[in-house]
Design a protein around this motif. Structure first.
Motif, short mmCIF file in Angstrom:
data_model
loop_
_atom_site.label_atom_id
_atom_site.label_comp_id
_atom_site.label_asym_id
_atom_site.label_seq_id
_atom_site.Cartn_x
_atom_site.Cartn_y
_atom_site.Cartn_z
N ASP A 76 1.27 -1.53 -0.19
CA ASP A 76 -0.19 -0.04 -0.16
C ASP A 76 0.80 1.30 -0.16
O ASP A 76 2.52 1.02 -0.15
CB ASP A 76 -1.17 -0.11 1.04
CG ASP A 76 -0.30 0.30 2.75
OD1 ASP A 76 0.87 0.33 2.61
OD2 ASP A 76 -0.69 -0.38 3.62
N ALA A 77 0.09 2.42 0.47
CA ALA A 77 0.81 3.51 -0.36
C ALA A 77 1.91 4.16 1.08
O ALA A 77 3.28 4.33 0.93
CB ALA A 77 0.11 4.94 -0.38
N LEU A 93 -0.15 -0.02 -7.00
CA LEU A 93 0.13 -0.58 -5.92
C LEU A 93 -0.88 -1.26 -5.18
O LEU A 93 -2.10 -1.64 -6.10
CB LEU A 93 -0.04 0.75 -4.15
CG LEU A 93 0.80 1.92 -5.16
CD1 LEU A 93 0.81 2.91 -3.69
CD2 LEU A 93 2.39 1.00 -4.88
N ASP A 94 -1.95 -1.67 -4.05
CA ASP A 94 -2.48 -2.61 -3.55
C ASP A 94 -3.41 -3.59 -4.48
O ASP A 94 -4.59 -3.78 -4.14
CB ASP A 94 -3.66 -1.36 -3.51
CG ASP A 94 -3.46 -0.41 -2.45
OD1 ASP A 94 -3.09 -0.47 -1.16
OD2 ASP A 94 -3.73 0.62 -2.77
N LEU A 100 -0.65 5.19 -9.45
CA LEU A 100 -0.52 6.49 -9.00
C LEU A 100 0.30 6.99 -10.00
O LEU A 100 1.10 5.93 -10.68
CB LEU A 100 0.37 6.05 -7.80
CG LEU A 100 0.17 6.41 -6.44
CD1 LEU A 100 1.30 6.09 -5.46
CD2 LEU A 100 -0.95 6.36 -6.06
N THR A 101 -0.49 8.20 -10.67
CA THR A 101 1.12 8.76 -11.04
C THR A 101 2.34 9.50 -10.84
O THR A 101 2.50 9.05 -9.89
CB THR A 101 0.16 10.48 -11.89
OG1 THR A 101 0.17 11.10 -10.69
CG2 THR A 101 -1.47 9.98 -11.52
N PRO A 102 2.75 10.00 -11.92
CA PRO A 102 4.18 10.04 -12.12
C PRO A 102 4.74 10.95 -10.99
O PRO A 102 5.25 11.41 -9.74
CB PRO A 102 4.61 10.25 -12.61
CG PRO A 102 3.81 9.62 -14.03
CD PRO A 102 2.50 9.42 -13.53
N ALA A 103 3.25 12.38 -10.71
CA ALA A 103 3.28 12.94 -9.69
C ALA A 103 2.64 12.40 -7.85
O ALA A 103 2.42 12.58 -7.13
CB ALA A 103 2.16 14.04 -9.86
N GLY A 104 2.89 11.07 -8.23
CA GLY A 104 2.30 10.60 -6.78
C GLY A 104 1.00 10.91 -6.47
O GLY A 104 0.86 10.16 -5.42
N THR A 105 -0.55 10.72 -7.61
CA THR A 105 -1.30 10.73 -6.49
C THR A 105 -2.27 9.82 -7.57
O THR A 105 -1.57 9.74 -8.67
CB THR A 105 -2.26 12.46 -7.30
OG1 THR A 105 -1.64 12.69 -8.83
CG2 THR A 105 -1.37 14.08 -6.54
N PRO A 106 -3.14 9.70 -6.96
CA PRO A 106 -4.27 8.04 -7.36
C PRO A 106 -4.85 8.72 -8.49
O PRO A 106 -5.11 9.46 -9.35
CB PRO A 106 -5.44 8.17 -6.16
CG PRO A 106 -4.37 7.92 -5.84
CD PRO A 106 -3.95 10.12 -5.64
N ASP A 107 -4.30 7.39 -10.24
CA ASP A 107 -5.04 8.18 -11.60
C ASP A 107 -6.38 8.48 -11.06
O ASP A 107 -7.43 7.26 -10.72
CB ASP A 107 -4.70 7.32 -12.36
CG ASP A 107 -5.36 7.21 -13.92
OD1 ASP A 107 -4.77 7.88 -14.59
OD2 ASP A 107 -5.98 6.80 -13.78
#
Length: 259
Positions: A76-77, A93-94, A100-107
């Motif tokens: 997980d994160a 993940l999970d 996660l996008t390259p920016a680290g936010t969920p798609d």
């Protein structure tokens, strides 16, 4: 953020992490610590998992400018944040439930699809968890529930001593109740047994990325050590597996006729 067909970075590698690119010291008996490279830390910030020289050589290849490395992991994160390997692209993940996008936010598109597909699985998951709970307690196994996007998606059973007999009994009981037509499936390794969605996981996440953000890949490679990794590896052009992993052990045990 789609990878263009003309991009020189047209090789995409989808890689499981634990026991593929690194592992704990318990799984490296006899290894010289001086030759190992720490790759993760524990909750106290101490080195936990390590890469061998061969794994570091592989990681050097995957760091080439024309290669995009996408981890495909059950972490997980929070567990992913303890991986020190520099990762700059997409992350799965999970067990595939989170991208996660390259920016680290969920798609957001994938998250919406996952939430919609998890809704009808809540009752089967509650029922399966409730049925196995007394057996886990009797055998001294710990039962935990995992969620993605605020919704439960997996039940994990672990034994403090990783007792193979205990894990085998729990696996047998779960598999007897969750056959091939059930919406939930069972995966197992040397450490735990898990109950999770059958048609929503690592393979579905890799298919989504290949159909959207990474559709321009000229070559795709799948790396994994477990039998449960095989579906996402099968989405790729070629597959690579460690020689001491569960998947290789399973293949070596096959006695198929040569035709």
């Amino acid at each position: 953020m789609t990878l263009p067909l003309t991009s020189p970075a047209s090789t995409v590698v989808f890689a499981d992490l634990d026991d593929t690119l690194f592992q704990t010291l318990r799984k490296l008996p006899g290894a010289d610590p001086a030759t190992l490279t720490p790759m993760t830390v524990d909750s106290r910030g101490q080195p936990h998992s390590h890469a061998t020289p061969a794994q570091m050589a592989l990681l050097d290849l995957l760091a080439a400018p024309h290669v995009t490395l996408v981890p495909v992991t059950g972490r997980d994160a929070a567990a992913m944040a303890r991986v020190t390997l520099p990762l700059r692209s997409w992350r799965v993940l999970d067990h595939g439930l989170t991208i996660l996008t390259p920016a680290g936010t969920p798609d957001p598109e994938w998250a919406a699809q996952v939430r919609a597909q998890l809704a009808p699985l809540q009752e089967p998951l509650r029922a399966g968890t409730g049925a196995i709970a007394p057996h886990a307690a009797r055998l001294g196994a710990r039962l935990t529930s995992h969620a993605a996007h605020g919704t439960p998606f997996m039940t994990v059973l672990k034994h403090p001593d990783a007792d193979p007999a205990v894990l085998a009994e729990l696996q047998d009981r779960l598999e007897a109740a969750h056959g091939p037509d059930h919406p939930l499936r069972v995966i197992a390794n040397a450490n735990n047994v898990s109950l999770l969605p059958r048609h929503l996981g690592k393979a579905a996440a890799v298919r989504y990325l290949l159909g959207t953000h990474l559709s321009g890949a000229a070559l795709t490679l799948g790396l994994g050590d477990s039998v449960s990794d095989l579906p996402f590896m099968d989405e790729c052009d070629f597959a690579l597996t460690p020689r001491r992993g569960q998947l290789m052990r399973t293949l070596r045990a096959l006695t198929l006729p040569q035709r």
